[in-house]
Design a protein around this motif. Structure first.
Motif, short mmCIF file in Angstrom:
data_model
loop_
_atom_site.label_atom_id
_atom_site.label_comp_id
_atom_site.label_asym_id
_atom_site.label_seq_id
_atom_site.Cartn_x
_atom_site.Cartn_y
_atom_site.Cartn_z
N GLY A 185 7.59 105.67 18.26
CA GLY A 185 6.53 105.03 19.04
C GLY A 185 5.58 104.21 18.20
N MET A 186 4.28 104.51 18.38
CA MET A 186 3.22 103.64 17.84
C MET A 186 2.90 103.99 16.39
SD MET A 186 0.78 103.48 21.13
CE MET A 186 1.03 102.16 22.34
N VAL A 187 3.86 103.68 15.53
CA VAL A 187 3.72 103.99 14.10
C VAL A 187 4.21 102.78 13.31
CG1 VAL A 187 4.46 105.48 12.21
CG2 VAL A 187 4.22 106.44 14.51
N MET A 219 -2.92 103.33 28.75
CA MET A 219 -3.56 104.45 28.07
C MET A 219 -4.42 103.96 26.91
SD MET A 219 -0.19 106.85 27.71
CE MET A 219 0.99 106.95 29.05
N ILE A 220 -5.33 104.83 26.50
CA ILE A 220 -6.14 104.57 25.31
C ILE A 220 -5.31 104.89 24.07
CG2 ILE A 220 -8.11 105.51 24.01
CD1 ILE A 220 -9.53 105.78 26.74
N HIS A 221 -5.42 104.06 23.03
CA HIS A 221 -4.69 104.30 21.79
C HIS A 221 -5.62 104.20 20.59
CE1 HIS A 221 -1.00 104.33 24.06
NE2 HIS A 221 -1.31 103.17 24.59
N PRO A 222 -6.05 105.35 20.03
CA PRO A 222 -6.90 105.32 18.83
C PRO A 222 -6.06 105.01 17.59
CG PRO A 222 -6.55 107.57 19.57
CD PRO A 222 -5.85 106.70 20.56
N HIS A 225 -1.05 104.35 12.55
CA HIS A 225 -0.46 104.86 13.80
C HIS A 225 -1.50 105.21 14.85
CE1 HIS A 225 -1.56 109.11 12.95
NE2 HIS A 225 -1.51 108.69 11.69
N CYS A 226 -1.05 105.30 16.09
CA CYS A 226 -1.88 105.84 17.16
C CYS A 226 -2.10 107.32 16.87
CB CYS A 226 -1.21 105.66 18.51
SG CYS A 226 -2.16 106.44 19.85
N HIS A 227 -3.35 107.77 17.05
CA HIS A 227 -3.64 109.17 16.73
C HIS A 227 -3.60 110.09 17.94
CE1 HIS A 227 -4.77 112.45 14.16
NE2 HIS A 227 -4.78 111.63 13.12
N ILE A 228 -3.12 109.63 19.08
CA ILE A 228 -2.68 110.57 20.10
C ILE A 228 -1.26 110.92 19.66
CG2 ILE A 228 -2.11 110.90 22.55
CD1 ILE A 228 -4.42 109.00 23.20
N LEU A 229 -1.09 112.09 19.10
CA LEU A 229 0.11 112.35 18.30
C LEU A 229 1.39 112.39 19.14
CD1 LEU A 229 -1.34 114.83 15.68
CD2 LEU A 229 -1.03 112.36 15.51
N THR A 230 1.24 112.63 20.44
CA THR A 230 2.43 112.55 21.30
C THR A 230 2.86 111.10 21.51
OG1 THR A 230 0.91 112.74 23.17
CG2 THR A 230 2.14 114.73 22.54
N HIS A 231 2.11 110.12 21.02
CA HIS A 231 2.53 108.72 21.04
C HIS A 231 3.17 108.33 19.71
CE1 HIS A 231 -0.96 107.78 24.11
NE2 HIS A 231 -0.16 108.75 24.51
N ALA A 232 3.29 109.30 18.78
CA ALA A 232 3.62 108.93 17.41
C ALA A 232 4.59 109.85 16.68
CB ALA A 232 2.34 108.83 16.57
CU LIG Z 1 -1.49 106.05 21.73
#
Ligand SMILES: [Cu+2]
Length: 343
Positions: free
Chosen positions: A334-336, A266-269, A319-326
């Motif tokens: 997750g990605m925080v 997946m893409i992770h901003p 953190h990743c700004h796809i918030l369901t990843h964080a």
């Molecule tokens: Cu992400």
């Protein structure tokens, strides 16, 4: 958070040093439920029932952050020390062993995983442009594998794609990859056989080629590699999910380098609060015009090198700004991580 609590938290992790190096062989402690299925986003969103009151929800959010602060500085392999090598004449020789392991990503969350030398991601391999290398890959898993040197210019028969460049390395076999490092930059290595399962399970790592001419490198106080992964073992930075990720700790005035690598699907901003990021290289190649941003989109397979001038003291969420990843109803996961800038 009131000022008093903020100050206490800041002091709690102030003074933790930069990425530790020279740590001994890593032993993963498996504390939690073994073999738990990969949590879905919906599970995270529901891990605090909707009927909890605001106070109960806030307590859970605070507890997760406190676990992160308590764990700060306690994972010496989170910032991977470079893999040791031996010399055979002029050749640097590295050893990688592929194994099936149990891997804990956050407190009590343990997945069946695949590891190089017991680590998810595998150890960092760091060499210099012009180096001759041999990497012996021993397969101790119950399925075949190969290793692809992602972004690295290699002879065709060393590119590591099963049946395209070589027969797969069967269980019990060893294969020697040999090449001369030609293109400097932030690269990766990962499985290229049953890769959707093997890479997302952990067969991945950083492969960094430093330029022979160091004048091409920016001067920095410290550097950190963030390897992103998702899906099979959840949303992870360097194999860990918040609150088991580690903070980046810097002093005001420091200039740090961050190497992002996305090995997921997946893409992770990636968004850094408080301080911009200067993007100066993509896939190991210097950009003709570096640019500033606060959110950097990192697609699967991509690498970015950025510089952060630590001008603003405090704890900055990163953190990743796809918030369901964080973040979920149960708090951040997750990605925080956090950038700590000491005064
Ligand atoms: Cu992400």
């Amino acid at each position: 958070m009131n000022e008093h609590i903020a100050r206490r938290r800041f002091l709690k992790i102030a003074g933790i040093g930069a990425g530790s190096v020279g740590a001994a062989a890593f032993t993963q402690s498996v504390a939690g439920t073994v073999g738990r299925a990969a949590p879905q986003v919906a599970d995270h969103l529901m891990d605090v029932p909707r009927q909890v009151n605001a106070e109960e929800m806030d307590q859970q959010h605070e507890a997760v952050v406190n676990t992160f602060l308590d764990n700060a500085g306690k994972d010496p392999n989170f910032w991977r020390p470079p893999l040791e090598f031996t010399m055979d004449g002029d050749v640097k020789v590295f050893e990688l062993v592929c194994q099936e392991v149990q891997w804990e990503t956050s407190p009590g969350t343990v997945f069946p995983a695949m590891a190089y030398n017991g680590l998810v991601p595998g150890p960092e391999i760091r060499i210099t442009e012009g180096d001759q290398v041999r990497i012996n890959v021993r397969n101790e898993m119950t399925q075949s594998t190969t290793v692809h040197w992602h972004g690295v210019v290699v002879p065709n028969n060393m590119d590591g794609v099963g049946y395209v460049n070589q027969p797969p390395i069967k269980p019990g076999e060893t294969f020697a990859y040999e090449f001369t490092a030609r293109n400097a930059g932030s690269h990766m290595y990962h499985s290229h056989h049953n890769a959707a399962e093997q890479v997302s399970s952990g067969l991945l790592g950083a492969f960094i080629i430093e330029p022979a001419d160091k004048s091409r490198e920016p001067e920095v106080t410290a550097e950190y590699t963030l390897i992103l992964n998702d899906t099979t073992i959840g949303f992870t930075i360097n194999g860990k999910s918040f609150p088991y990720t580690q903070p980046i700790v810097a002093n005001k005035g420091d200039r740090i380098r961050i190497r992002y690598m996305n090995e997921g699907f997946m893409i992770h901003p990636f968004h850094l609060h408080g301080i911009p990021q200067l993007v100066f290289a993509k896939d190991g190649y210097h950009l003709p015009a570096p640019y500033l941003c606060d959110t950097l989109n990192i697609a699967p397979g991509e690498r970015y090198d950025v510089l952060v001038d630590c001008t603003e003291p405090g704890l900055w969420a990163f953190h990743c700004h796809i918030l369901t990843h964080a973040e979920s109803r149960g708090g951040m996961f997750g990605m925080v991580t956090v950038l700590v800038v000491n005064e």
